[in-house]
Design an enzyme around this catalytic site. Structure first.
Site, PDB file in Angstrom:
ATOM      1  N   HIS A  82       0.836  -1.206   0.000  1.00  0.00           N
ATOM      2  CA  HIS A  82       0.000   0.000   0.000  1.00  0.00           C
ATOM      3  C   HIS A  82       0.869   1.254   0.000  1.00  0.00           C
ATOM      4  CE1 HIS A  82      -3.297   2.710   1.217  1.00  0.00           C
ATOM      5  NE2 HIS A  82      -2.379   3.254   1.996  1.00  0.00           N
ATOM      6  N   GLU A  83       1.872   1.275   0.843  1.00  0.00           N
ATOM      7  CA  GLU A  83       2.750   2.446   0.928  1.00  0.00           C
ATOM      8  C   GLU A  83       3.557   2.628  -0.355  1.00  0.00           C
ATOM      9  OE1 GLU A  83       2.252   4.619   3.119  1.00  0.00           O
ATOM     10  OE2 GLU A  83       0.998   3.362   4.390  1.00  0.00           O
ATOM     11  N   HIS A 107       1.658   4.382  -3.110  1.00  0.00           N
ATOM     12  CA  HIS A 107       1.623   5.852  -3.052  1.00  0.00           C
ATOM     13  C   HIS A 107       2.771   6.456  -3.862  1.00  0.00           C
ATOM     14  CE1 HIS A 107      -1.673   6.431  -0.294  1.00  0.00           C
ATOM     15  NE2 HIS A 107      -1.122   5.628   0.597  1.00  0.00           N
TER      16      HIS A 107
END
Length: 143
Positions: free
Chosen positions: A125-126, A129
């Site tokens: 998820h990170e 980004h």
């Protein structure tokens, strides 16, 4: 590789994002903030949990690079992302990835991410980004 040398089309979304940020300055500021924070933190790399985070992050980065090679879009990350990751001793239940691939995972998040699969979910998820240029798009919109 400078941002301007890469295709403007994101290989994950197929879309072009609004971007008026000076890439060199943007990454320099991001890296300075990241290294300043990391230099003051208690790093947990040499702990069992730190090794889990490291191993998962390496596998995720390899998977991204393999996928991009398969679709002929290695230009998206080649000589651009400088992946770096740390597990930091902090009770905060959070993680973040700064532009250019600088990842910090706070040890507090391990209270909910207590398996390799959950760590992979959070790190993935990170990383998304950064790979989707969320910070750059947001900063461009604010100018």
């Amino acid at each position: 590789m400078a941002k301007d040398d890469r295709s403007s089309i994101n290989p994950f979304t197929g879309k072009s994002h609004f971007d008026i940020v000076n890439d060199d300055k943007f990454l320099e500021e991001s890296y300075n903030e990241y290294y300043n924070m990391v230099s003051r933190a208690q790093l947990l790399e040499n702990t069992p949990n730190g090794q889990i985070v490291r191993n998962v992050a390496i596998r995720l980065i390899q998977a991204v690079e393999q996928y991009l090679a398969e679709i002929g879009r290695s230009d998206s990350t080649a000589d651009y992302y400088d992946w770096d990751f740390h597990l930091v001793a902090d009770d905060t239940i959070n993680a973040f990835c700064m532009p250019g691939g600088k990842i910090v995972m706070f040890s507090g998040i391990l209270s909910v991410a207590n398996t390799e699969e959950k760590v992979a979910f959070i790190l993935g998820h990170e990383m998304a980004h950064a790979l989707l240029d969320h910070s750059r798009t947001r900063m461009s919109a604010q100018r």
